[in-house]
Design an enzyme around this catalytic site. Structure first.
Site: not given
Length: 635
Positions: A28-32, A60, A94
């Site tokens: 996420g922090e690279d390409t989101r 949740g 994943e």
């Protein structure tokens, strides 16, 4: 016995029922907010179902089980390797599950190496080295599984954005989306039941479009109603739409034009390509707006079931309306319409072979839980009746699915005289679009002249003033008849449709008599026939109707009372002519009497002002009268 869960897991992703088309795996922090966001938007615009964790998970919800389940329910997994991908044990878990599903569930996996080198991922070097070493120290029991997954994934064919199109992400994303859509295309799926027997036909049509070449190309798909034109065109459209900047289908052009008019269809095209609500005030304005909007854009447009030239002129007026690389697909029952519009290729849809027809019929008719007795024999009878027409195979297969043997037998018996309404009405659309004289010509051929030598039938049809030279060409272009080895022919169900129009749809207005049943009813005085002043053609031959002197005499007497009769083709004995055939209609244009006594004159009331051909056959000679001339030929 294998468990159902094992059977399901062993199915390829194209055959399994999948919730998602694409699963996106990324750090996420690279390409989101950059590459992944743009890729996700482009995939959504292609109407694909995408799993992206921050978009799909409910608040949740337990993350790990839901992620793993989403992977298992996807057809394609896209792994975006970036500099900090290996920093996350979550990403590595994943990845390992994705590669497991690739082996066990035939999940399609496509890697993207975003600002990283594939060899660094494969060998855990460069940006991956330190991060993976840290993960290995903290998760020794998983390290080897992760390492194997990294190696296997990095060996797959994928994309390196920094080395493609000088790093322009929009170009790369477009290529990725096109590849994904193509892999998901039903053209490449053997599981699509509507494409039974159609795959080679689709590939042929695709070749005619010459995708990838410059210029604009229009391709027409022509054939009999219910022959699979729409199935072919729409399946091809779905499979190639990813190659175009924009694409749109207008279904049922014939019907929609009748209901809403051409301006509404023009508005549909303009709104679809502009993604805004567009209004058109006149057809001329609509033409100019479409041309102005699309003349520099590479588009794919499918116009389904076109039946008038004005529709093509309003919706796809000429090649110049569209940008280079555009492709226009048109389905119709009228080949003449396509040629008049100067399309680049007219493709005739071939009907199904026997093997293909059996396969499609089984898809709809075979009841695995309660198979009908003698299914194979009965199904072959239905397939023979359908004669390769996909619509008939689907309609009858679905109808017979839950019937027992008696139901099948009863249906087959009924079909001999009363065709299935859904099939007839579909075929009848072509008939309804004919001019009055063309309808009469078609009904004569369907009732009397199928399998006749064309030249022999032409003499009779000319006599009836049907202008058959041009009329037969029109019927051919509308796929209602064909000429095979010099003989007039048509599909069995098209002929049955013609018989239905004459005998069933208008039971009180029989215009043609040729079947034994109707001949017999006429002799008995059936009111629907004998009181009918619409009968205009009769064909009666002793050898075909089980000779009965009394009945034949009755035929002669009934014929004498038909005032609208224009065509008479009969064979009887001389005595029956003398005693029965006393008066004849002055509307007669063609008379062919076999066994007629040569010296037997017609009644003085017979004034054949419209008669074109008279053929009187005896045992020794045949007298032929045309206009004012009389000739004799040996018989």
């Amino acid at each position: 016995m294998a468990s159902s869960s094992f059977i399901q897991s062993a199915l390829p992703s194209s055959s399994r029922s999948c919730k998602y088309d694409v699963f996106l795996s990324f750090r996420g922090e690279d390409t989101r907010k950059t590459f992944v966001d743009h890729l996700y938007s482009s995939l959504k615009q292609s109407l694909l179902s995408i799993y992206k964790d921050d978009e799909t998970l409910l608040q949740g919800e337990s993350i790990r089980p839901s992620l793993f389940k989403a992977i298992e329910e996807s057809r394609i997994a896209i792994i975006i390797f970036s500099k900090h991908y290996a920093d996350s044990s979550w990403c590595l878990d994943e990845l390992a599950h994705i590669m497991k599903c690739k082996e066990e569930r035939a999940l399609i996996v496509m890697p993207i190496f975003y600002d990283v080198d594939p060899s660094d991922v494969r060998k855990q070097k460069g940006d991956f080295e330190i991060a993976f070493a840290q993960q290995e120290a903290q998760n020794k029991n998983k390290a080897q599984v992760w390492r194997n997954a990294l190696v296997d994934a990095s060996n797959l064919a994928g994309w390196e954005p920094k080395h493609i199109a000088n790093g322009h992400e929009s170009v790369i994303i477009k290529e990725i989306v096109e590849t994904i859509v193509h892999r998901l295309s039903p053209i490449n799926s053997e599981a699509n039941e509507d494409l039974v027997g159609m795959t080679t036909r689709i590939q042929y049509l695709k070749s005619q479009l010459e995708i990838g070449s410059d210029g604009v190309r229009m391709v027409g798909i022509w054939g009999v109603g219910g022959g699979g034109k729409t199935t072919l065109a729409s399946s091809l459209y779905i499979g190639i739409s990813c190659y175009f900047e924009g694409h749109h289908i207008i279904e049922n052009v014939r019907e929609e034009t009748s209901k809403h008019g051409l301006k509404k269809l023009q508005e549909n095209i303009l709104s679809a390509f502009s993604k805004t609500d567009m209004k058109v005030h006149s057809i001329v304005q609509g033409k100019n707006m479409i041309k102005s909007m699309l003349c520099r854009t590479k588009v794919l447009l499918l116009l389904d079931d076109v039946d008038e030239l004005s529709q093509l002129e309003a919706l796809a007026g000429s090649h110049s309306w569209f940008g280079s690389g555009s492709r226009i697909l048109i389905t119709t029952r009228d080949a003449h319409l396509l040629r008049t519009h100067k399309v680049d290729e007219v493709c005739h849809v071939r009907l199904l072979s026997d093997d293909e027809a059996i396969q499609l019929f089984n898809k709809h008719a075979y009841n695995k839980k309660e198979p009908v007795e003698d299914y194979e024999t009965l199904s072959l009878r239905v397939v023979s009746y359908a004669d390769g027409l996909p619509l008939a195979l689907k309609v009858l297969g679905s109808f017979l699915f839950d019937k027992d043997k008696k139901g099948w037998m009863s249906t087959l018996d009924r079909l001999k005289d009363i065709p299935e309404t859904e099939i007839v009405e579909k075929l009848k659309i072509s008939y309804d679009g004919l001019k009055v004289v063309e309808k009469e010509l078609f009904l004569d051929i369907a009732c009397f002249f199928r399998k006749w030598e064309k030249d022999e039938a032409m003499e009779i049809l000319e006599a009836s003033d049907f202008h058959p030279e041009i009329g037969i060409e029109v019927l051919r272009q509308k796929a209602l008849i064909s000429i095979v080895d010099g003989r007039l022919d048509m599909h069995d169900l098209v002929q049955q449709m013609g018989h239905y129009i004459v005998r069933v749809k208008h039971p009180n207005k029989h215009s043609r008599i040729w079947k034994s049943e109707d001949i017999y009813n006429m002799c008995l005085g059936d009111a629907t026939i004998t009181e009918n002043d619409k009968i205009e053609a009769i064909e009666y031959h002793l050898r075909e109707h089980n000779y009965d002197p009394e009945r034949t005499l009755q035929v002669c007497k009934k014929v004498s009372n038909l005032k609208k009769l224009r065509y008479l083709n009969v064979s009887m004995t001389p005595l029956e002519y003398v005693e029965g055939l006393t008066f004849l209609s002055n509307e007669l244009r063609y008379i062919d009497c076999c066994g007629y006594p040569l010296r037997r004159p017609f009644h003085t009331s017979f004034q054949p002002m419209k008669l074109v051909v008279l053929k009187l056959h005896t045992n020794f000679q045949k007298e032929v009268w045309k206009g004012s001339s009389t000739t004799f030929e040996s018989s």
